[in-house]
Design an enzyme around this catalytic site. Structure first.
Site, mmCIF file in Angstrom:
data_model
loop_
_atom_site.group_PDB
_atom_site.id
_atom_site.type_symbol
_atom_site.label_atom_id
_atom_site.label_comp_id
_atom_site.label_asym_id
_atom_site.label_seq_id
_atom_site.Cartn_x
_atom_site.Cartn_y
_atom_site.Cartn_z
ATOM 1 N N VAL A 68 -0.292 3.933 -7.206
ATOM 2 C CA VAL A 68 -0.936 4.761 -6.174
ATOM 3 C C VAL A 68 0.042 5.670 -5.435
ATOM 4 O O VAL A 68 -0.371 6.495 -4.629
ATOM 5 C CB VAL A 68 -1.768 3.919 -5.167
ATOM 6 C CG1 VAL A 68 -2.904 3.200 -5.859
ATOM 7 C CG2 VAL A 68 -0.891 2.971 -4.388
ATOM 8 N N SER A 146 -1.379 -2.862 10.052
ATOM 9 C CA SER A 146 -0.641 -4.105 10.331
ATOM 10 C C SER A 146 -0.357 -4.156 11.829
ATOM 11 O O SER A 146 -0.317 -3.109 12.491
ATOM 12 C CB SER A 146 0.693 -4.071 9.574
ATOM 13 O OG SER A 146 1.553 -5.085 10.042
ATOM 14 N N TYR A 159 8.334 0.589 7.241
ATOM 15 C CA TYR A 159 7.013 -0.041 7.053
ATOM 16 C C TYR A 159 6.155 0.169 8.305
ATOM 17 O O TYR A 159 5.002 0.621 8.229
ATOM 18 C CB TYR A 159 7.209 -1.531 6.775
ATOM 19 C CG TYR A 159 5.930 -2.340 6.679
ATOM 20 C CD1 TYR A 159 5.203 -2.388 5.485
ATOM 21 C CD2 TYR A 159 5.448 -3.076 7.762
ATOM 22 C CE1 TYR A 159 4.030 -3.136 5.387
ATOM 23 C CE2 TYR A 159 4.286 -3.822 7.675
ATOM 24 C CZ TYR A 159 3.580 -3.847 6.482
ATOM 25 O OH TYR A 159 2.426 -4.598 6.397
ATOM 26 N N ALA A 161 6.400 2.349 10.617
ATOM 27 C CA ALA A 161 6.040 3.763 10.814
ATOM 28 C C ALA A 161 4.842 4.138 9.945
ATOM 29 O O ALA A 161 3.934 4.852 10.395
ATOM 30 C CB ALA A 161 7.231 4.663 10.497
ATOM 31 N N LYS A 163 2.526 2.110 8.952
ATOM 32 C CA LYS A 163 1.333 1.398 9.434
ATOM 33 C C LYS A 163 0.809 2.016 10.742
ATOM 34 O O LYS A 163 -0.390 2.003 11.002
ATOM 35 C CB LYS A 163 1.641 -0.091 9.597
ATOM 36 C CG LYS A 163 1.957 -0.789 8.267
ATOM 37 C CD LYS A 163 0.778 -0.704 7.305
ATOM 38 C CE LYS A 163 1.004 -1.411 5.995
ATOM 39 N NZ LYS A 163 -0.168 -1.354 5.103
HETATM 40 P P1 NAD Z 1 0.671 -8.329 -1.764
HETATM 41 O O1 NAD Z 1 2.089 -7.999 -2.005
HETATM 42 O O2 NAD Z 1 0.158 -9.640 -2.229
HETATM 43 O O3 NAD Z 1 -0.294 -7.207 -2.330
HETATM 44 C C1 NAD Z 1 0.071 -5.873 -2.406
HETATM 45 C C2 NAD Z 1 -0.623 -5.267 -3.605
HETATM 46 O O4 NAD Z 1 -0.178 -3.930 -3.788
HETATM 47 C C3 NAD Z 1 -0.294 -6.019 -4.898
HETATM 48 O O5 NAD Z 1 -1.491 -6.229 -5.631
HETATM 49 C C4 NAD Z 1 0.606 -5.051 -5.643
HETATM 50 O O6 NAD Z 1 0.506 -5.143 -7.048
HETATM 51 C C5 NAD Z 1 0.048 -3.720 -5.179
HETATM 52 N N1 NAD Z 1 0.994 -2.629 -5.418
HETATM 53 C C6 NAD Z 1 2.328 -2.589 -5.158
HETATM 54 N N2 NAD Z 1 2.840 -1.421 -5.590
HETATM 55 C C7 NAD Z 1 1.800 -0.710 -6.113
HETATM 56 C C8 NAD Z 1 1.671 0.590 -6.693
HETATM 57 N N3 NAD Z 1 2.738 1.396 -6.828
HETATM 58 N N4 NAD Z 1 0.440 0.991 -7.111
HETATM 59 C C9 NAD Z 1 -0.648 0.190 -6.980
HETATM 60 N N5 NAD Z 1 -0.575 -1.036 -6.440
HETATM 61 C C10 NAD Z 1 0.630 -1.465 -6.024
HETATM 62 O O7 NAD Z 1 0.472 -8.198 -0.189
HETATM 63 P P2 NAD Z 1 -0.780 -8.365 0.781
HETATM 64 O O8 NAD Z 1 -0.328 -9.214 1.878
HETATM 65 O O9 NAD Z 1 -2.008 -8.716 0.039
HETATM 66 O O10 NAD Z 1 -0.871 -6.874 1.341
HETATM 67 C C11 NAD Z 1 -2.054 -6.094 1.334
HETATM 68 C C12 NAD Z 1 -2.003 -5.128 2.507
HETATM 69 O O11 NAD Z 1 -1.997 -5.881 3.734
HETATM 70 C C13 NAD Z 1 -0.749 -4.256 2.547
HETATM 71 O O12 NAD Z 1 -1.084 -2.958 2.943
HETATM 72 C C14 NAD Z 1 0.101 -4.920 3.611
HETATM 73 O O13 NAD Z 1 0.998 -4.027 4.205
HETATM 74 C C15 NAD Z 1 -0.967 -5.397 4.560
HETATM 75 N N6 NAD Z 1 -0.500 -6.472 5.463
HETATM 76 C C16 NAD Z 1 -0.079 -7.661 4.977
HETATM 77 C C17 NAD Z 1 0.393 -8.638 5.865
HETATM 78 C C18 NAD Z 1 0.892 -9.982 5.405
HETATM 79 O O14 NAD Z 1 1.433 -10.750 6.225
HETATM 80 N N7 NAD Z 1 0.750 -10.328 4.146
HETATM 81 C C19 NAD Z 1 0.406 -8.354 7.232
HETATM 82 C C20 NAD Z 1 -0.050 -7.141 7.696
HETATM 83 C C21 NAD Z 1 -0.507 -6.189 6.790
#
Ligand code: NAD
Length: 254
Positions: A68, A146, A159, A161, A163
């Site tokens: 993406v 986030s 990160y 920034a 979000k």
């Molecule tokens: P995760 O790492 O399990 O999932 C991230 C997903 O993004 C994975 O499926 C990965 O394959 C995909 N991805 C990475 N690079 C990619 C690319 N170039 N093209 C397409 N897909 C790609 O993490 P998560 O915790 O499920 O995160 C999901 C969202 O939630 C993110 O935006 C993250 O910033 C946000 N978030 C997570 C947390 C946490 O504590 N886990 C906290 C706040 C926000």
């Protein structure tokens, strides 16, 4: 009788849906009856697994490989979804990376990778779906931010920034697109136990992390998916430009 939350006949595209929050969202949306396009980047097998579980809910599911951070791959994925289903009702911009980088050590490539994957991707996908949503008379876009986007995050300023930008992007587009019946909202999770954060949650910082969360635990991915589903549903038809915090109360203590 119709379920309270019913996405039957809807088409949802979810990025980064082979694991974590994206996977939980795909499975919850399938339970609610939505057809799905599950985007993955590297792990086709995991994406296939998610798809096969989702299909047990009697919905149509496609998996689609796309990086993406690439504008052309985002556009091709939206074209694919539209060709397959003839519409896109809901876009969940979920993909994100979270990498450690003190400001004086951060390389240009680290900075650009995070900006491009976490933020530019949302511009590419949204710009491509909006004309389709306008034509079909409406749509629903949900971005994943986030707590870091609201209170910042040491050693992850790039990160944080992105979000923070996702929050202002959500607010900007919600007013820009409201007259087209396109709602744009955001979910801002705190700590969630996924591959992204697991090593921190079991590591030396565990106590420090949990001490800042009034509910004293990290979320499960399904608890974030619930808020995303709510925003996509007809229970939220008067909500746009909103940021739903799902963080166990953590943002109050940061
Ligand atoms: P995760 O790492 O399990 O999932 C991230 C997903 O993004 C994975 O499926 C990965 O394959 C995909 N991805 C990475 N690079 C990619 C690319 N170039 N093209 C397409 N897909 C790609 O993490 P998560 O915790 O499920 O995160 C999901 C969202 O939630 C993110 O935006 C993250 O910033 C946000 N978030 C997570 C947390 C946490 O504590 N886990 C906290 C706040 C926000």
């Amino acid at each position: 009788m119709k379920n309270l939350i019913d996405l039957k006949g809807k088409v949802t595209l979810i990025t980064g849906a082979s694991r974590g929050i994206g996977k939980a969202t795909a499975l919850l949306f399938a339970r609610a009856g939505s057809d799905l396009v599950i985007n993955y980047f590297r792990n086709r097998k995991e994406a296939e697994k998610v798809a096969s579980i989702a299909k047990t809910r009697d919905v149509q599911v496609e998996i689609y490989k796309a990086d993406v951070s690439s504008k052309s791959q985002c556009e091709k994925m939206v074209d694919f979804t539209f060709k397959k289903f003839g519409k896109i009702d809901i876009l969940v911009n979920n993909t994100g990376i979270w990498k450690y980088a003190p400001i004086d050590k951060m390389t240009v490539s680290q900075l650009k990778e995070t900006l491009s994957l976490n933020l530019e991707s949302i511009f590419y996908l949204t710009a491509k779906v909006v004309p389709l949503m306008k034509k079909q008379g409406g749509g629903n876009i949900i971005n994943i931010s986030s707590t870091a986007g609201q209170r910042g995050e040491a050693y992850h300023s790039h990160y944080a920034a992105t979000k923070g930008a996702i929050i202002s992007l959500t607010k900007s587009l919600s007013t820009e697109l409201a007259s087209y019946n396109i709602r744009v909202n955001c979910v801002a999770p705190g700590w969630v136990d996924t591959d992204m954060s697991h090593s921190s949650l079991i590591g030396k910082d565990r106590k420090w992390i949990l001490d800042q969360i009034p509910l004293k635990r990290a979320a499960e991915p399904e608890e974030i998916a619930g808020a995303i589903l709510f925003l996509a549903s007809d229970l939220a038809t008067f909500i746009t430009g909103e940021i739903i915090n799902v963080n166990g109360g953590a943002v109050l203590c940061g």
